[in-house]
Design an enzyme around this catalytic site. Structure first.
Site, PDB file in Angstrom:
ATOM      1  CB  SER A  19      -0.890   0.000   1.243  1.00  0.00           C
ATOM      2  OG  SER A  19      -0.058  -0.035   2.389  1.00  0.00           O
ATOM      3  CG  ASP A  21       5.423   7.145  -2.017  1.00  0.00           C
ATOM      4  OD1 ASP A  21       4.329   7.430  -2.513  1.00  0.00           O
ATOM      5  OD2 ASP A  21       6.488   7.805  -2.173  1.00  0.00           O
ATOM      6  CG  LEU A  22       9.760   1.141  -3.023  1.00  0.00           C
ATOM      7  CD1 LEU A  22      10.633   2.017  -3.914  1.00  0.00           C
ATOM      8  CD2 LEU A  22      10.651   0.371  -2.039  1.00  0.00           C
ATOM      9  CB  ALA A  23       4.448  -0.966  -3.317  1.00  0.00           C
ATOM     10  CG  LEU A 190      24.413  -0.548  -8.802  1.00  0.00           C
ATOM     11  CD1 LEU A 190      24.731  -1.836  -8.068  1.00  0.00           C
ATOM     12  CD2 LEU A 190      25.650  -0.054  -9.529  1.00  0.00           C
ATOM     13  CE  LYS A 192      18.842   6.810 -10.815  1.00  0.00           C
ATOM     14  NZ  LYS A 192      17.634   7.567 -11.061  1.00  0.00           N
ATOM     15  CG  HIS A 250      21.998   5.985  -4.513  1.00  0.00           C
ATOM     16  ND1 HIS A 250      21.570   4.683  -4.534  1.00  0.00           N
ATOM     17  CD2 HIS A 250      20.951   6.699  -4.039  1.00  0.00           C
ATOM     18  CE1 HIS A 250      20.324   4.629  -4.079  1.00  0.00           C
ATOM     19  NE2 HIS A 250      19.928   5.835  -3.773  1.00  0.00           N
ATOM     20  CE  LYS A 342      17.077  13.429   0.368  1.00  0.00           C
ATOM     21  NZ  LYS A 342      16.105  13.028  -0.634  1.00  0.00           N
ATOM     22  NE  ARG A 388      34.222  22.257 -20.177  1.00  0.00           N
ATOM     23  CZ  ARG A 388      33.671  23.354 -20.709  1.00  0.00           C
ATOM     24  NH1 ARG A 388      32.504  23.288 -21.302  1.00  0.00           N
ATOM     25  NH2 ARG A 388      34.296  24.519 -20.632  1.00  0.00           N
TER      26      ARG A 388
HETATM   27  C1  BG6 Z   1      16.722   7.214  -2.719  1.00  0.00           C
HETATM   28  C2  BG6 Z   1      16.923   8.127  -1.544  1.00  0.00           C
HETATM   29  O1  BG6 Z   1      17.519   6.072  -2.567  1.00  0.00           O
HETATM   30  O2  BG6 Z   1      17.073   7.882  -3.907  1.00  0.00           O
HETATM   31  C3  BG6 Z   1      16.130   9.411  -1.724  1.00  0.00           C
HETATM   32  O3  BG6 Z   1      16.497   7.472  -0.368  1.00  0.00           O
HETATM   33  C4  BG6 Z   1      16.405  10.043  -3.064  1.00  0.00           C
HETATM   34  O4  BG6 Z   1      16.394  10.309  -0.669  1.00  0.00           O
HETATM   35  C5  BG6 Z   1      16.284   9.014  -4.168  1.00  0.00           C
HETATM   36  O5  BG6 Z   1      15.489  11.086  -3.247  1.00  0.00           O
HETATM   37  C6  BG6 Z   1      16.702   9.594  -5.516  1.00  0.00           C
HETATM   38  O6  BG6 Z   1      16.449   8.684  -6.522  1.00  0.00           O
HETATM   39  P1  BG6 Z   1      16.340   9.177  -8.016  1.00  0.00           P
HETATM   40  O7  BG6 Z   1      16.253   7.922  -8.811  1.00  0.00           O
HETATM   41  O8  BG6 Z   1      15.101  10.018  -8.075  1.00  0.00           O
HETATM   42  O9  BG6 Z   1      17.551   9.987  -8.296  1.00  0.00           O
END
Ligand code: BG6
Length: 487
Positions: A19, A21-23, A190, A192, A250, A342, A388
């Site tokens: 239910s 957001d991620l899902a 990874l 992307k 990341h 951020k 460049r």
């Molecule tokens: C998530 C972080 O792993 O990556 C977030 O927890 C961040 O804080 C998000 O906003 C960014 O992901 P993307 O793919 O939108 O660059």
């Protein structure tokens, strides 16, 4: 070797935390995209599970909001959406209750029948309940024991612990239920497209590798910026901070792919061996090599500690810059300046390799200075690779100017760029673990940042400040200057 997916055995995908957001924003739309491209097995179903009470119909309506028809445009869109939703089911329950998973199993079996079914358990839940879910799945007897008949895989997404010790605990406890081979730890960067291209760029082109070392590279800069604050995610974010949220995973993954030696083969273990070797060559970051900061009110938006879900006295950094060193023959002495924040002035992820300047001023002062070449790899937005280089400005006098050789993905490849989750989910279904984090990689990544995280917390270090929407704290400019860089 990759398993075939399309012709494979029936598949049941359980999304725990369905239910949330991620899902609904990422995982289910990615499954839909794979379905529209014919990349899921003939017989597959999606089973959502969470605490919210939903009927199957209400769940379908909830997830339908984020399904887009990128791969099924036009008239087929409504049909494909309806077919996909008809394979989605829901069962409410407490995450740590084995009974809840037995109820879910009852629903699964009533739909699938009795044959063998491969299963994915996707943990789209807060990290604090990862273990509860895994143990309850184990207690309910839902994990297949004989992978020759059918497999069970678990997909889990960072954060994996808060430091080396808690990460080790999590890995050890999870292994009591799922083997390392059946564990897929996601770092969605990874998946992307351009991050996957890093290896191709380096090892399928002769021109870069001879220059990819301390002789020719002066500095490397990895920048990650988001233009907005934490918003509703403050509750989660405040327990982690930017180093754990973005830098330790990341950005270190990008750095590892960028700086590692050529793997012996292009397979999951060889690539991850090469990354681990690189990560282990990075000494722990010291306090002098880090700047942390927190955004204050700006651009008409509240500051971090005024966000509704953040404690007013929070010291959690929303920005960090650090200088990493790699103690191996290829990179010794080259600073890797890594920053993430951020609430900055742009949304951007990119890598910049700055090469050394050629010796002398062959063209004389009047022509203007020879600037260092720079290779820019832009992960987002607008994926691009840019070099460049110095050129003569057309005309009758000798004047030099740096100009970009520019590869823009949109223009160069007339292709859809898949979402990172589509790529990762497909690899997981194929049993290809190259793009997933192995336990020893996680250890090595935590070893780099754990001491400094502990020191910042023990000292109750007050972060510097920067207004939301600005380019970040001044102290980061000074740290960058030590690496010969201008922010
Ligand atoms: C998530 C972080 O792993 O990556 C977030 O927890 C961040 O804080 C998000 O906003 C960014 O992901 P993307 O793919 O939108 O660059």
């Amino acid at each position: 070797m990759k398993d075939s997916v399309k012709d494979g055995a029936p598949l049941g995908i359980v999304v725990v935390g369905a239910s949330g957001d991620l899902a609904s924003r990422k995982i289910i739309p990615a499954l839909f995209a794979l379905y529209c491209q014919g990349l899921l097995p003939e017989q597959f179903n999606v089973f959502g599970m969470a605490r919210t009470s939903f009927t199957h119909e209400a769940f379908r309506a909830h997830i339908a909001e984020n399904l887009t028809c990128r791969y099924a445009p036009g008239e087929s869109c409504a049909d494909r959406t309806a077919e996909f939703l008809a394979r989605c089911y829901y069962s409410a329950g407490q995450y740590g209750s084995a009974d809840a998973y037995l109820d879910l199993y009852g629903i699964m079996r009533s739909i699938e029948g009795q044959g063998s079914v491969n299963r994915v358990y996707y943990m789209a839940v807060p990290p604090g309940v990862f273990l509860d879910v895994a143990r309850a799945l184990g207690d309910a007897g839902l994990i297949a024991c004989d992978p020759r008949r059918e497999w069970s895989r678990i997909v889990i997404e960072k954060p994996f612990g808060r430091d080396r010790a808690t990460s080790d605990d999590l890995v050890r406890e999870m292994h009591k239920v799922f083997t390392e081979e059946s564990t897929y730890r996601i770092d969605h960067y990874l998946g992307k497209e351009i991050v996957q291209n890093l290896m191709v760029l380096r090892f399928a082109n002769l021109v870069f590798e001879p220059l990819w070392n301390r002789e020719f590279v002066e500095s490397v800069r990895i920048t990650w910026k988001e233009p907005f604050g934490v918003g509703q995610r403050g509750g989660y974010f405040d327990g982690y901070g930017i180093i754990r949220d973005v830098m330790q995973n990341h950005l270190l993954q990008i750095l590892a792919l960028l700086a590692m030696d050529r793997p012996t083969r292009f397979d999951a273990n060889a690539v991850r061996d090469a990354k681990v070797r690189l990560l282990r060559a990075i000494p722990p970051v010291g306090l002098d090599d880090v700047v942390t900061a927190q955004y204050t009110a700006g651009a008409g938006k509240p500051g971090y500690t005024q966000e509704p879900t953040v404690p007013a006295e929070s010291l959690t950094p929303t920005y960090a810059a650090s200088v990493l060193r790699i103690e191996n023959d290829r990179w010794r002495g080259v600073p890797f300046f890594v920053e993430a924040g951020k609430g900055l002035d742009a949304g951007l992820s990119e890598v910049r390799l700055r090469f050394r300047r050629p010796p002398g001023e062959l063209f004389g002062n009047a022509a203007g200075p020879i600037e260092a070449n720079e290779l820019v790899i832009r992960v987002q937005p607008d994926e691009a690779i840019e070099m460049r280089i110095m050129n003569k400005v057309p005309g009758l006098k000798m004047a030099l100017q740096p100009t970009p050789l520019n590869l823009r993905y949109q223009a160069a490849f007339n292709a859809q760029i898949p979402d990172a989750y589509e790529c990762l989910l497909l690899d997981m279904l194929r049993g290809d673990r190259s793009l997933f984090i192995r336990a020893d990689e996680l250890e090595a990544a935590w070893d780099i940042f754990t001491p400094v995280l502990h020191a910042l917390e023990a000292n109750r270090t007050r972060p510097e400040t920067y207004p939301l929407g600005s380019h970040g704290p001044k102290a980061a400019d000074r740290l960058a200057a030590q690496c010969g860089l201008q922010r």
